[in-house]
Design a protein around this motif. Sequence first.
Motif, short mmCIF file in Angstrom:
data_model
loop_
_atom_site.label_atom_id
_atom_site.label_comp_id
_atom_site.label_asym_id
_atom_site.label_seq_id
_atom_site.Cartn_x
_atom_site.Cartn_y
_atom_site.Cartn_z
N PHE A 197 -63.51 -34.16 35.59
CA PHE A 197 -63.81 -33.75 34.23
C PHE A 197 -63.12 -32.70 33.60
CE2 PHE A 197 -68.57 -34.90 35.96
CZ PHE A 197 -68.25 -36.21 35.62
N ALA A 198 -62.58 -31.67 34.12
CA ALA A 198 -61.86 -30.72 33.68
C ALA A 198 -60.40 -31.59 32.96
CB ALA A 198 -61.61 -29.60 34.42
N ILE A 199 -59.94 -32.05 33.63
CA ILE A 199 -58.74 -33.11 33.52
C ILE A 199 -59.00 -33.98 32.12
CG2 ILE A 199 -56.91 -34.76 34.18
CD1 ILE A 199 -57.06 -33.73 37.23
N LEU A 200 -60.11 -34.59 32.34
CA LEU A 200 -60.53 -35.75 31.17
C LEU A 200 -60.91 -34.90 29.98
CD1 LEU A 200 -61.29 -38.34 30.23
CD2 LEU A 200 -63.80 -37.99 31.04
N ASP A 206 -58.70 -30.95 21.54
CA ASP A 206 -57.62 -30.14 20.71
C ASP A 206 -57.52 -29.01 21.48
OD1 ASP A 206 -55.94 -29.53 18.54
OD2 ASP A 206 -57.90 -28.02 18.08
N PRO A 207 -56.28 -28.63 22.08
CA PRO A 207 -56.09 -27.40 22.59
C PRO A 207 -56.25 -26.14 21.93
CG PRO A 207 -54.05 -28.52 21.98
CD PRO A 207 -55.21 -29.11 21.69
N LEU A 208 -56.23 -26.01 20.59
CA LEU A 208 -56.49 -24.79 19.93
C LEU A 208 -57.95 -24.55 19.63
CD1 LEU A 208 -55.52 -22.42 18.20
CD2 LEU A 208 -55.34 -24.09 16.21
N THR A 209 -58.85 -25.64 19.49
CA THR A 209 -59.83 -25.35 18.97
C THR A 209 -61.11 -25.87 20.01
OG1 THR A 209 -60.45 -27.50 17.65
CG2 THR A 209 -59.60 -25.70 16.50
N ASN A 210 -60.72 -26.54 21.02
CA ASN A 210 -61.46 -27.24 22.09
C ASN A 210 -62.37 -28.05 21.26
OD1 ASN A 210 -61.86 -27.36 24.47
ND2 ASN A 210 -63.88 -26.21 24.59
N LEU A 211 -62.11 -28.52 19.89
CA LEU A 211 -62.95 -29.84 19.64
C LEU A 211 -62.36 -31.05 19.81
CD1 LEU A 211 -63.69 -28.50 15.86
CD2 LEU A 211 -65.21 -28.28 17.87
N TYR A 212 -63.26 -32.28 19.86
CA TYR A 212 -62.40 -33.54 20.16
C TYR A 212 -61.33 -33.64 19.10
CZ TYR A 212 -66.55 -34.85 22.46
OH TYR A 212 -67.75 -34.82 23.33
N ASN A 213 -60.50 -34.41 19.90
CA ASN A 213 -59.15 -34.70 19.02
C ASN A 213 -59.36 -35.99 18.25
OD1 ASN A 213 -58.42 -36.86 20.64
ND2 ASN A 213 -57.25 -35.66 22.15
N LYS A 214 -58.26 -36.09 17.31
CA LYS A 214 -58.67 -37.44 16.28
C LYS A 214 -58.70 -38.64 17.01
CE LYS A 214 -56.76 -39.76 12.47
NZ LYS A 214 -55.64 -39.86 11.40
N VAL A 215 -57.99 -39.05 18.01
CA VAL A 215 -58.35 -40.21 18.74
C VAL A 215 -59.59 -40.34 19.43
CG1 VAL A 215 -57.38 -41.79 20.63
CG2 VAL A 215 -55.80 -40.58 19.37
N VAL A 216 -60.22 -39.20 20.10
CA VAL A 216 -61.33 -39.20 20.84
C VAL A 216 -62.49 -39.29 19.76
CG1 VAL A 216 -62.84 -38.20 22.24
CG2 VAL A 216 -60.53 -38.29 22.84
#
Length: 366
Positions: A197-200, A206-216
């Motif tokens: 789960f950590a890898i997923l 998004d590495p900066l904000t920890n929000l979902y990235n655009k694709v996800v």
Amino acid sequence: MNFLKSSVNGKIWLAALGAAVAGPLLLTIADSTVMLAGGLFLYVFFLQYQAFQKQEMQKKQIAQEKMLREISFGLFNNVLEADISENRVLGENALKLSDLLGLNKSDDYEEIIEAVVAKLVKEDFREEYKKRFSREAILALYQAGQSSFEYEFIERSDGVSYAWVQTSVCIYRSFDTGTIRIISHVKNIQQKKEKEFAILQKAQRDPLTNLYNKVVTKEFIDEFLLSMEGRGMHAVYLIDIDNFKFINDHFGHAFGDAVLSRVAEKLNRSFRASDIVGRIGGDEFLVLAKNVEDRAIVLRKAEETCKSMHNLLKGISGSASVAISIGICIVPDDGTVFDEVYIKADAALYAAKKKGKNTFVLYENL
């Protein structure tokens, strides 16, 4: 005298002729007898050899089953052996499991599976567990030539706290009874799942904000809108930080990153855990607020979100301030897939920027 001599010679000739004819015939009969006897011997020997081989194979498989049981019971506490054909759980673990489940020493396989599902398996996995461990499903697997399967799910192995576990099941035919049986063991895989789960999460976030990235973000919104749950009324908020280029240029990119992180934290706290919040561009965020009741609530949430950013940098900078503009559209009125609602929300965001920033606009009011 000549006659007598002639007669004797004739008899000798006839005897010789008879020997010449009968000799090979007798030899042929003898050879055939030997060959027939040899063939019968080989056939009997072949049958005996086959029986011996089968017996040896059975001995090996019985020894293998015994070894499997010994190893399984030595390595794992939660081992289950059951006769699927006869609907019985076998061995000492049947009694232990029955007592744990409150079944008063029952060895009925179907009854025990029902109790396991009701008392140990987490609700999300119950239907699938019942399907996989039903007698019909296991017998069908065996008939199809499948001798094993694995299943990962969440259960309360200790009867108290939930954890991810993996059940490994071996299906075989008993040489003693001819019935179909299983041996299964359960092992805890919670740590393995946490790593997965950590890898997923790292791939999704998004590495900066920890929000979902655009694709996800796009993927999750489309999945939700296509689902049965997505048939209600929802609001899409497209959020952009006002004058972010000025912040970066005058205060530096490290400060700009701090602003992005603060805005992300505020959005996460402002919306529900069930809503989808993502960072889809440099200073652009998108939120899908699920199952909203009416437009008045949607607009009130936008107003609260704008106001919540005013004191965002308090304690960090005395001269910098943060404001946001928001474009809003409604599902399903303005679209039913990500690409549609994004275009509408972007048009509304552009209108909010033109309006003077630090405000929000609803697409249908354009």
